[in-house]
Design a protein around this motif. Structure first.
Motif, mmCIF file in Angstrom:
data_model
loop_
_atom_site.group_PDB
_atom_site.id
_atom_site.type_symbol
_atom_site.label_atom_id
_atom_site.label_comp_id
_atom_site.label_asym_id
_atom_site.label_seq_id
_atom_site.Cartn_x
_atom_site.Cartn_y
_atom_site.Cartn_z
ATOM 1 N N GLN A 52 4.666 8.165 -6.951
ATOM 2 C CA GLN A 52 5.607 7.596 -7.904
ATOM 3 C C GLN A 52 5.811 6.098 -7.699
ATOM 4 O OE1 GLN A 52 9.237 9.793 -8.009
ATOM 5 N NE2 GLN A 52 8.305 11.533 -9.000
ATOM 6 N N PHE A 53 5.224 5.548 -6.665
ATOM 7 C CA PHE A 53 5.390 4.131 -6.368
ATOM 8 C C PHE A 53 4.039 3.450 -6.312
ATOM 9 C CE2 PHE A 53 9.354 5.900 -5.114
ATOM 10 C CZ PHE A 53 10.271 4.910 -5.335
ATOM 11 N N GLY A 54 4.053 2.170 -6.665
ATOM 12 C CA GLY A 54 2.834 1.369 -6.630
ATOM 13 C C GLY A 54 3.106 0.019 -5.979
ATOM 14 N N TRP A 55 2.071 -0.774 -5.838
ATOM 15 C CA TRP A 55 2.188 -2.094 -5.231
ATOM 16 C C TRP A 55 3.035 -3.009 -6.114
ATOM 17 C CZ3 TRP A 55 0.563 -3.174 -0.411
ATOM 18 C CH2 TRP A 55 -0.348 -2.300 0.175
ATOM 19 N N ARG A 60 -3.933 -5.698 -5.479
ATOM 20 C CA ARG A 60 -3.385 -5.258 -4.194
ATOM 21 C C ARG A 60 -3.425 -6.423 -3.205
ATOM 22 N NH1 ARG A 60 -5.505 -0.136 -0.639
ATOM 23 N NH2 ARG A 60 -4.327 -0.662 1.233
ATOM 24 N N PRO A 61 -2.259 -6.775 -2.658
ATOM 25 C CA PRO A 61 -2.191 -7.970 -1.815
ATOM 26 C C PRO A 61 -2.520 -7.690 -0.349
ATOM 27 C CG PRO A 61 -0.021 -7.059 -2.094
ATOM 28 C CD PRO A 61 -0.947 -6.200 -2.931
ATOM 29 N N LEU A 180 5.705 4.607 0.810
ATOM 30 C CA LEU A 180 6.000 5.075 -0.549
ATOM 31 C C LEU A 180 4.749 5.147 -1.414
ATOM 32 C CD1 LEU A 180 9.148 2.872 -1.268
ATOM 33 C CD2 LEU A 180 9.089 5.237 -0.452
ATOM 34 N N LEU A 181 3.719 4.433 -0.992
ATOM 35 C CA LEU A 181 2.506 4.349 -1.810
ATOM 36 C C LEU A 181 1.675 5.607 -1.662
ATOM 37 C CD1 LEU A 181 1.566 0.683 -0.937
ATOM 38 C CD2 LEU A 181 2.726 1.504 -2.993
ATOM 39 N N HIS A 182 1.063 6.005 -2.744
ATOM 40 C CA HIS A 182 0.183 7.174 -2.735
ATOM 41 C C HIS A 182 -1.172 6.726 -2.218
ATOM 42 C CE1 HIS A 182 -1.483 10.994 -3.855
ATOM 43 N NE2 HIS A 182 -2.380 10.419 -4.627
#
Length: 195
Positions: A52-55, A60-61, A180-182
């Motif tokens: 449900q979360f992304g960068w 992508r840093p 939190l990132l998948h």
């Protein structure tokens, strides 16, 4: 309609009598519904299901500095991650939520978003393009990254933080936002020995 249905109260014997007349099914469904609701309210809720979360920065840093879990909240440390970016780069909401703060803290521009499940993410130094009370979705632009984050070697760094808010028997806890990132599963291929 029977007397119990109209009044909404009665003894167990009256409820049983109503059940024999067919009106008790409604009472059973109401009891089951209330029990299910109470069960849902009392169960602890996870911060957020995976995916449900992304960068908050795209592409992508690089990670300049990682989260440093502290033994006690009052100790000095690093309560988030620093992501390398460029001054003026658009910062994105990492997940769905409501903007609860957009302003300055100690002369640094900060945006904070509350997410379902008692999670709050923070973004600094970010000049907000959203206002308090705004609903945002994952990937929604929330502001522009400013240069000058202390302790970062890149020209501009986003300090991205996350914490679970206090509730019930839980106390406020800082968590690693990278968690939190998948993560995409790593797939290994066999090594063939050709010799």
């Amino acid at each position: 309609m029977n007397r119990i249905s109209r009044a909404g109260t009665g003894s167990a014997g009256q409820c049983a009598q109503a059940g024999r007349r067919g009106g008790g099914r409604r009472a059973v469904f109401v009891v089951i519904g209330v029990a299910a609701l109470l069960g849902a309210v009392q169960r602890p809720v996870a911060a957020a299901p995976a995916g449900q979360f992304g960068w908050p920065l795209q592409p992508r840093p690089p990670i300049e500095r990682r989260f440093d879990k502290l033994e006690h909240d009052w100790l000095p440390g690093h309560r988030g991650v620093d992501l390398a970016g460029m001054a003026g780069q658009v910062v994105l909401a990492a997940g769905d939520g409501i903007v609860v703060f957009a302003g300055k803290v100690a002369d640094k521009p900060v945006v904070s978003i509350d997410h379902p499940g008692g999670l709050r993410t923070t973004y600094e130094p970010v000049e907000a393009t959203v206002s308090v009370g705004s609903r945002v979705g994952r990937g929604t632009p929330i502001g522009k990254l400013e240069a000058g984050h202390e302790g970062c070697t890149a020209a501009a760094c986003l300090h991205w933080g996350a914490r679970r808010e206090a509730g019930g028997r839980n106390r406020r806890e800082y968590v690693d936002p990278l968690g939190l990132l998948h993560a995409v599963p790593l797939r290994l291929k066999p090594v063939l020995n050709n010799g």
